[in-house]
Scaffold this motif. Structure first.
Motif, PDB file in Angstrom:
ATOM      1  N   GLU A   1      -8.003   0.950  -7.560  1.00 50.13           N
ATOM      2  CA  GLU A   1      -7.138  -0.213  -7.360  1.00 50.13           C
ATOM      3  C   GLU A   1      -6.526  -0.207  -5.957  1.00 50.13           C
ATOM      4  OE1 GLU A   1      -4.493   0.112 -10.707  1.00 50.13           O
ATOM      5  OE2 GLU A   1      -6.147  -0.223 -12.107  1.00 50.13           O
ATOM      6  N   LEU A   2      -6.081   0.950  -5.484  1.00 48.04           N
ATOM      7  CA  LEU A   2      -5.491   1.035  -4.146  1.00 48.04           C
ATOM      8  C   LEU A   2      -6.530   0.782  -3.056  1.00 48.04           C
ATOM      9  CD1 LEU A   2      -3.080   4.080  -4.555  1.00 48.04           C
ATOM     10  CD2 LEU A   2      -2.456   1.666  -4.370  1.00 48.04           C
ATOM     11  N   ASP A   3      -7.784   1.187  -3.321  1.00 50.02           N
ATOM     12  CA  ASP A   3      -8.855   1.002  -2.339  1.00 50.02           C
ATOM     13  C   ASP A   3      -9.192  -0.469  -2.092  1.00 50.02           C
ATOM     14  OD1 ASP A   3      -9.129   3.674  -1.784  1.00 50.02           O
ATOM     15  OD2 ASP A   3     -10.876   3.973  -3.105  1.00 50.02           O
TER      16      ASP A   3
ATOM     17  N   TRP B   1      -1.562  -0.616   4.125  1.00 43.29           N
ATOM     18  CA  TRP B   1      -0.499  -0.066   3.280  1.00 43.29           C
ATOM     19  C   TRP B   1       0.528  -1.109   2.883  1.00 43.29           C
ATOM     20  CZ3 TRP B   1      -0.181   3.543  -0.075  1.00 43.29           C
ATOM     21  CH2 TRP B   1      -1.107   4.583  -0.014  1.00 43.29           C
ATOM     22  N   MET B   2       0.738  -2.153   3.652  1.00 42.89           N
ATOM     23  CA  MET B   2       1.688  -3.193   3.243  1.00 42.89           C
ATOM     24  C   MET B   2       1.210  -3.857   1.953  1.00 42.89           C
ATOM     25  SD  MET B   2       4.251  -2.844   5.057  1.00 42.89           S
ATOM     26  CE  MET B   2       5.189  -4.213   4.408  1.00 42.89           C
ATOM     27  N   GLN B   3      -0.095  -4.110   1.866  1.00 47.54           N
ATOM     28  CA  GLN B   3      -0.647  -4.697   0.636  1.00 47.54           C
ATOM     29  C   GLN B   3      -0.542  -3.704  -0.525  1.00 47.54           C
ATOM     30  OE1 GLN B   3      -4.567  -5.571   2.198  1.00 47.54           O
ATOM     31  NE2 GLN B   3      -4.089  -7.760   2.328  1.00 47.54           N
TER      32      GLN B   3
ATOM     33  N   ILE C   1       4.826  -2.116  -5.977  1.00 48.95           N
ATOM     34  CA  ILE C   1       6.051  -2.784  -6.437  1.00 48.95           C
ATOM     35  C   ILE C   1       5.766  -3.609  -7.688  1.00 48.95           C
ATOM     36  CG2 ILE C   1       7.699  -4.627  -5.845  1.00 48.95           C
ATOM     37  CD1 ILE C   1       7.638  -3.418  -2.935  1.00 48.95           C
ATOM     38  N   GLU C   2       4.625  -4.304  -7.703  1.00 49.61           N
ATOM     39  CA  GLU C   2       4.247  -5.091  -8.888  1.00 49.61           C
ATOM     40  C   GLU C   2       4.067  -4.191 -10.122  1.00 49.61           C
ATOM     41  OE1 GLU C   2       4.130  -8.364  -9.687  1.00 49.61           O
ATOM     42  OE2 GLU C   2       5.126  -8.515  -7.744  1.00 49.61           O
TER      43      GLU C   2
END
Length: 154
Positions: A29-31, A36-38, A44-45
């Protein structure tokens, strides 16, 4: 946070069948994000989707020491599985809690203890956070591991 008599279950129910699968899914998911802002927005979500944390647990007995933000966690053993709930007064920290609980909540104490929180470093989270936030997430991971050790000994 819900009222004291709320019937909403505050404990995180795992989405994946194992801690290792949860770590892999979070990494995938992070990839998806280019920067990093996204990723921060995504984290946060995740925090906004945490189950409501009972106000009665937002006390010193549930507070995780070593965190710059206020962080509270609760752990209980049910049916041989460690069930975890958590909350923070900071949005990004709530998201980090959500990630930790996705990996560890609803697992056996043995699986929790066998899943080294080094995955936080492997995913690049510790390097991307301020030193204080990195220390805080390490403190949260230690709190989860301590709860698993207590449950395993019980």
């Amino acid at each position: 946070m819900p009222e004291a008599g709320s019937s909403i279950d505050p404990f995180v129910v795992p989405e994946e069948a194992s801690a290792a699968e949860a770590v892999a899914a979070i990494g995938e998911e992070l990839d998806v994000f280019d920067d990093w802002m996204q990723r921060y927005q995504y984290i946060i979500e995740l925090g906004r989707k945490l189950p409501p944390f009972p106000e009665r647990w937002a006390d010193d007995a549930h507070r995780v020491p070593g965190c710059q933000s206020r962080v509270w966690m609760e752990a209980t053993l049910a049916g041989g599985l460690l069930r975890l709930a958590g909350a923070s007064d900071a949005a990004i920290v709530s998201g980090l809690i959500a990630m930790l609980l996705r990996v560890y909540s609803g697992r056996s104490p043995a699986e929790v203890l066998a899943t080294d929180p080094v995955f936080l470093k492997d995913l690049g989270l510790l390097e991307a956070l301020s030193t204080n936030r990195g220390n805080g997430i390490a403190a949260m991971a230690r709190a989860v591991q301590q709860a698993a050790r207590r449950a395993d000994a019980a």
